[in-house]
Design a protein around this motif. Structure first.
Motif, short mmCIF file in Angstrom:
data_model
loop_
_atom_site.label_atom_id
_atom_site.label_comp_id
_atom_site.label_asym_id
_atom_site.label_seq_id
_atom_site.Cartn_x
_atom_site.Cartn_y
_atom_site.Cartn_z
N GLU A 167 0.82 -1.21 0.00
CA GLU A 167 0.00 0.00 0.00
C GLU A 167 0.86 1.26 0.00
O GLU A 167 0.55 2.24 -0.68
N LEU A 168 1.95 1.24 0.76
CA LEU A 168 2.76 2.44 0.94
C LEU A 168 3.83 2.62 -0.11
O LEU A 168 4.19 3.74 -0.46
N TYR A 169 4.37 1.51 -0.60
CA TYR A 169 5.54 1.57 -1.47
C TYR A 169 5.20 1.15 -2.90
O TYR A 169 4.45 0.20 -3.12
N THR A 170 5.79 1.87 -3.83
CA THR A 170 5.73 1.46 -5.23
C THR A 170 6.97 0.62 -5.52
O THR A 170 8.10 1.09 -5.31
N LEU A 171 6.74 -0.60 -5.95
CA LEU A 171 7.87 -1.49 -6.28
C LEU A 171 8.46 -1.07 -7.62
O LEU A 171 7.76 -1.02 -8.63
N TYR A 172 9.73 -0.75 -7.61
CA TYR A 172 10.41 -0.40 -8.87
C TYR A 172 11.54 -1.40 -9.09
O TYR A 172 12.48 -1.48 -8.30
N ASP A 173 11.40 -2.17 -10.15
CA ASP A 173 12.34 -3.23 -10.47
C ASP A 173 13.42 -2.69 -11.42
O ASP A 173 13.13 -2.36 -12.57
N VAL A 174 14.62 -2.58 -10.91
CA VAL A 174 15.72 -2.05 -11.72
C VAL A 174 16.28 -3.19 -12.58
O VAL A 174 16.84 -4.15 -12.06
N LYS A 175 16.12 -3.05 -13.87
CA LYS A 175 16.53 -4.11 -14.79
C LYS A 175 17.95 -3.86 -15.31
O LYS A 175 18.45 -2.74 -15.26
N GLU A 176 18.54 -4.91 -15.82
CA GLU A 176 19.88 -4.77 -16.41
C GLU A 176 19.83 -3.82 -17.60
O GLU A 176 18.94 -3.94 -18.45
N PRO A 177 20.76 -2.89 -17.68
CA PRO A 177 20.82 -2.01 -18.86
C PRO A 177 21.22 -2.82 -20.09
O PRO A 177 21.90 -3.84 -19.97
N MET A 178 20.80 -2.37 -21.25
CA MET A 178 21.12 -3.08 -22.49
C MET A 178 21.55 -2.08 -23.55
O MET A 178 21.36 -0.87 -23.41
N GLY A 179 22.12 -2.59 -24.62
CA GLY A 179 22.44 -1.78 -25.78
C GLY A 179 23.31 -0.58 -25.47
O GLY A 179 24.32 -0.68 -24.77
N SER A 180 22.89 0.58 -25.97
CA SER A 180 23.70 1.79 -25.82
C SER A 180 23.80 2.24 -24.36
O SER A 180 24.81 2.83 -23.96
N ASP A 181 22.77 1.95 -23.56
CA ASP A 181 22.82 2.31 -22.14
C ASP A 181 23.92 1.53 -21.43
O ASP A 181 24.70 2.09 -20.65
#
Length: 709
Positions: A167-181
């Motif tokens: 309820e309180l937190y938004t889950l943000y899933d940090v994914k592996e960067p790809m390509g130019s990033d």
């Protein structure tokens, strides 16, 4: 003491810059300015850069184009080690309540906890398990916000810590960067590594590090995720290259090689003269560098000794102070009030002189090292050599050209898959399209449904693709769908809902794809799976994405999916039916078993491929391949197995079984021929020669004799 202001925390990372993460930073910033669920639970695999994102938030506050909505946020990092250091439960509780009070009184404040699992464990161990609820209750007031950082493997335990996390937190899933990033991140860190090692890094070396650590994900010791894997490989390669070249300069190695191969005496004399000069200069330079190292150690040792002397003198002077009631203060009393005694002043002057000399020595040392490294540059082949040491894969294989591998894919597959030429051609072409074509399409990289009798090459095709496309059969992940026959099978694949047993374990499929997002996933005998499982398959084949039980989205876009089915087995095994008739009847049964929307996901049914029965001549070819494999494995021992073509033909005719397919005959060799060879080796470890295997039509067995060379 327990709250570190953002600018102070950032100051501890003077060379920090966030690159390749602009999209993530924008998303996180937008969550922070929401009205509700505006606290964050940042998660991701180890090495993906979760902590870098929160540092990036602080760094972005100084950028001219950063929205004022973010600039006004006051970021504080919690020093959990200091908080729990005393071990006193009551004191820790009072300090934590004080932290919450200060945050609630500070408008637009954001508390960042870098290792939430460690925070929860520290709270529990000191008798303060209520801290997470206290934090969440304070967060509900909307007077401040929280960012919790947590590694993937600890996420479930953190979510279970409090009932109102979702309820309180938004889950943000940090994914592996790809390509130019990914390239931008690794390139930026490569510059820092170059400064540390004082050796230039070629851009091709960066590209190769990214390529190898993305293609061969199961290699040990390189961290959990990108970009850490590529960065770790570059660091290791630089360390090895630095150590190797500092023993003997590459120019000396090259001159030695040139001398060895030249036949011109005049040229040899000239090269020898150059080599001697290089060797002398190189030894002199190394000696100078060693001298500066030694001076540094001696000077620092002397400095510590002098500091100890100051402490002793000051303690002695303090002990010699006369009582305060004395009418006149002694010199020792004056020095204790802030003035150094002559003895202490003299030593401090020595220390200042040593510090000056140390600084001069450092400058000289760095100049010498730069001179030693001026012709050194980490190149692509050094990265390959280092990865070969780590992975055990030969450098020659790692250096294979991927384009050339794709060009030769059909030929390579045909060397392992016999009797299925049309299927091989289709698979090779579709894989090439998936790997080279830049058209953006949803779904996995490519998906197939293999039908046909047992033992005709369906699983072997999956193994061969893993070998020739991804470089290693370990890139193949197999799911036996007979293990997913029950209704709760969906929970096994994507994870049980909150409150149910097994929630913390996550899903077997989603966990696997998060860990290994590139490769081949084989789902064997899909007809045995519960019907609800096909809703999962439909989503994967359609969107190329799947959401697990805690809300993390898993990406299948770089995965090849192969499904096999035993549907139509009676038709394929019926010798009275032609291949075409068996295929038609099997297709009708397939259409009556599965929904059209599922079957259409296999490239409009073009990738539903039928494997044919294998004729006896193909079976004989497979046995010859098995004997060749055996001979290759025993070649180093000076042993070989001789088996005439007539014996192979007779053996295949007697033992080939349509139901078991080609699997049965290699199994017979493993059970009946290889033990004879192994037992002979154990009893006669030094024998060299050949085993003659003659098939006996009466006993239906091989008679095996050994002849020495």
């Amino acid at each position: 003491m327990y709250l570190v202001r953002g600018r102070e925390y950032l100051a501890k990372h003077p060379h920090f810059s966030l690159v390749g993460r602009e999209h993530d930073l924008e998303r996180i910033s937008s969550i922070l300015i929401r009205r509700s669920s505006n606290s964050l639970l940042l998660t991701g695999p180890t090495g993906v850069g979760v902590s870098a994102l929160t540092l990036g938030l602080q760094a972005a506050k100084t950028f001219p184009d950063t929205p004022f909505d973010l600039i006004v946020k006051k970021l504080f990092w919690l020093n959990t080690d200091a908080l729990f250091a005393s071990g006193d439960s009551s004191k820790i509780n009072n300090e934590f309540q004080g932290i919450l009070k200060k945050l609630m009184q500070t408008p637009e404040s954001v508390l960042i906890i870098t290792d939430t699992a460690n925070f929860l464990e520290g709270a529990h161990n000191t008798g303060n398990s209520h801290f997470i609820n206290a934090l969440n209750n304070a967060d509900k007031s909307n007077n401040f916000q929280v960012i919790l950082e947590v590694r993937d493997e600890k996420l479930s335990s953190v979510l279970k810590a409090s009932t109102n996390m979702a309820e309180l937190y938004t889950l943000y899933d940090v994914k592996e960067p790809m390509g130019s990033d990914l390239k931008a991140i690794v390139t930026a860190v490569a510059k820092e590594l170059s400064e540390h090692h004082k050796i230039e890094v070629d851009s091709a070396a960066v590209d190769e590090a990214i390529h190898l650590t993305s293609k061969y994900r199961d290699s040990l010791g390189l961290g959990g995720a990108q970009p850490q894997r590529a960065i770790s490989l570059l660091d290791r390669a630089l360390a090895s290259y630095r150590q190797f070249t500092h023993k003997q300069h590459p120019v000396i190695t090259e001159l030695t090689y040139q001398i060895a191969k030249t036949t011109d005496e005049a040229k040899r004399h000239q090269l020898q003269s150059q080599l001697t000069q290089w060797q002398n200069d190189w030894q002199d330079l190394k000696a100078e560098i060693s001298k500066t190292y030694q001076y540094q150690r001696d000077a620092e040792t002397l400095r510590f000794t002098l500091q100890d002397e100051i402490s002793v003198l000051q303690e002695e002077e303090k002990n010699n102070i006369v009582p305060e009631s004395a009418a006149v203060k002694t010199f020792a009393q004056l020095t204790s009030s802030g003035f150094d005694s002559p003895a202490v002043s003299k030593i401090k002057e020595k220390i200042r002189q040593i510090d000056k000399e140390i600084e001069q020595n450092n400058v000289r040392h760095n100049q010498l090292v730069m001179l030693a490294n001026k012709d050194l540059r980490l190149m692509r082949h050094e990265v390959i050599a280092e990865f070969s040491k780590i992975s055990g894969i030969s450098a020659n294989k790692l250096d294979e050209n991927e384009v050339e591998n794709l060009i030769n894919l059909e030929t390579n597959l045909l060397s392992r898959i016999f009797g299925q030429d049309s299927v091989v051609k289709h698979v090779a072409n579709s894989v090439k399209v998936a790997k080279v074509d830049t058209l953006d399409e949803s779904g996995p990289a490519v998906s197939y449904l293999f039908l046909g009798p047992s033992g005709v090459g369906k699983t072997e095709m999956a193994k061969a693709l893993a070998q020739y496309v991804y470089g290693d059969e370990k890139s193949l992940v197999r799911f036996d769908m007979s293990e997913y026959m029950e209704k709760h099978a969906v929970a096994k694949l994507i994870g049980a809902p909150p409150g149910y047993e097994g929630f913390e374990a996550g899903g077997i499929l989603t966990n696997s794809v998060r860990k290994k997002p590139v490769g081949i996933y084989l789902f064997d005998e899909i007809e045995k799976a519960h019907p609800d499982v096909f809703n999962i398959f439909l989503q994967v084949l359609s969107d190329g994405r799947l959401t697990d039980n805690v809300g993390r989205t898993v990406d299948f876009s770089d995965i090849m999916i192969i499904m096999t089915s035993n549907i139509g087995q009676p038709y394929y095994l019926n010798p009275e039916l032609s291949d075409e008739s068996a295929r038609e009847l099997a297709t009708n049964e397939l259409n009556n078993t599965y929904r059209s929307e599922l079957l259409n996901r296999f490239n409009g049914r073009e990738n539903i491929l039928h494997f044919k029965r294998l004729p006896i001549e193909v079976i004989e070819k497979i046995i010859r391949r098995e004997i060749t494999k055996l001979n290759k494995s025993y070649q180093a021992r000076g042993l070989a197995i001789n088996m005439q073509d007539s014996c192979i033909s007779a053996f295949c005719q007697d033992h080939y079984d349509l139901i078991r397919g080609a699997r049965g005959l290699p199994g017979y060799i493993k059970t009946n021929i290889r033990p004879i060879i192994v037992n002979h080796i154990l009893l006669n470890p030094h024998d060299q020669g050949h085993f003659n295997a003659v098939y006996n039509r009466e006993s239906h067995k091989f008679d095996i004799t050994f002849s020495k060379h």
